[in-house]
Design a protein around this motif. Structure first.
Motif, PDB file in Angstrom:
ATOM      1  N   LYS A  88       0.736   3.665   1.485  1.00  0.00           N
ATOM      2  CA  LYS A  88       1.460   4.256   3.492  1.00  0.00           C
ATOM      3  C   LYS A  88       2.729   2.083   4.269  1.00  0.00           C
ATOM      4  O   LYS A  88       3.107   2.289   5.149  1.00  0.00           O
ATOM      5  N   SER A  98       1.917  -0.732   3.703  1.00  0.00           N
ATOM      6  CA  SER A  98       1.633  -2.039   4.755  1.00  0.00           C
ATOM      7  C   SER A  98       1.592  -3.177   3.457  1.00  0.00           C
ATOM      8  O   SER A  98       1.950  -2.950   2.399  1.00  0.00           O
ATOM      9  N   SER A 139       0.905  -1.549  -0.128  1.00  0.00           N
ATOM     10  CA  SER A 139       0.122  -0.411   0.138  1.00  0.00           C
ATOM     11  C   SER A 139       0.892   1.488  -0.362  1.00  0.00           C
ATOM     12  O   SER A 139       1.796   1.347  -0.174  1.00  0.00           O
ATOM     13  N   LEU A 194      -6.117  -1.572   1.936  1.00  0.00           N
ATOM     14  CA  LEU A 194      -5.350  -2.310   2.768  1.00  0.00           C
ATOM     15  C   LEU A 194      -5.659  -1.223   3.635  1.00  0.00           C
ATOM     16  O   LEU A 194      -4.985  -1.061   5.303  1.00  0.00           O
ATOM     17  N   LYS A 195      -6.873  -0.404   3.454  1.00  0.00           N
ATOM     18  CA  LYS A 195      -7.059   0.872   5.390  1.00  0.00           C
ATOM     19  C   LYS A 195      -7.860   0.084   6.063  1.00  0.00           C
ATOM     20  O   LYS A 195      -8.420   0.220   7.042  1.00  0.00           O
ATOM     21  N   ILE A 225       0.567  -9.713   6.540  1.00  0.00           N
ATOM     22  CA  ILE A 225       0.571  -8.648   6.309  1.00  0.00           C
ATOM     23  C   ILE A 225       1.565  -7.604   7.059  1.00  0.00           C
ATOM     24  O   ILE A 225       1.397  -8.475   8.826  1.00  0.00           O
ATOM     25  N   SER A 226       2.345  -7.379   7.013  1.00  0.00           N
ATOM     26  CA  SER A 226       3.072  -6.646   7.842  1.00  0.00           C
ATOM     27  C   SER A 226       3.177  -4.994   7.288  1.00  0.00           C
ATOM     28  O   SER A 226       2.837  -4.673   6.263  1.00  0.00           O
ATOM     29  N   ASN A 227       4.232  -4.260   7.975  1.00  0.00           N
ATOM     30  CA  ASN A 227       4.262  -2.590   7.920  1.00  0.00           C
ATOM     31  C   ASN A 227       5.615  -2.418   8.497  1.00  0.00           C
ATOM     32  O   ASN A 227       6.120  -3.068   9.850  1.00  0.00           O
TER      33      ASN A 227
END
Length: 142
Positions: free
Chosen positions: A81, A83, A79, A127-128, A107-109
């Motif tokens: 941002k 993600s 994404s 993905l928000k 999922i990771s950020n």
């Protein structure tokens, strides 16, 4: 038999002078009711800013009327941002701007969060909003 076959293709789409998406695929096969990317694709979806985009790569994609996508193999979605989603199969409903699957998904950020959904996800295409099924993971504590 496909109507058209495109080799080593880049597709750039703009609306009102703004870049909306860029697709690169080594092979694209167009049929009457669907389009097949048998060797996968790299897709950049821009959101009114040429520096911010959602990125998707996969090994195989089938597009039905450019409204619904079945995506398989080494899927990676990033994404704007930061993600990051990884899975092996996903369905993308363009009309409703939703992605979903029933496969193991990670999922990771950038802040160190890593979540594992053993039974799949349902999420907005950006993905928000994400709903995970049978979740485990690591959350950073500040």
């Amino acid at each position: 038999m496909p109507k058209n076959i495109f080799i080593k293709t880049s597709i750039l789409y703009k609306e009102k002078g703004l870049l909306k998406f860029l697709i690169y695929s080594s092979v694209i096969k167009e049929y009457d009711f669907y389009t097949l990317f048998p060797n996968g694709l790299n897709l950049f979806i821009y959101n009114n800013n040429a520096n911010k985009y959602t990125y998707l790569s996969a090994d195989w994609v089938k597009s039905i009327d450019k409204r619904f996508y079945h995506i398989k193999g080494n899927i990676e979605i990033m994404s704007p941002k930061g993600s990051f989603l990884k899975t092996e199969e996903i369905f993308w409903d363009i009309k409703n701007k939703r992605i979903f699957n029933k496969k193991y998904t990670t999922i990771s950020n950038s802040d160190g969060m890593m979540l594992h959904a053993a039974n799949g996800i349902e999420a907005s295409e950006d993905l928000k909003e994400i709903r995970l099924r049978n979740i485990s993971g690591t959350l950073p504590i500040k």
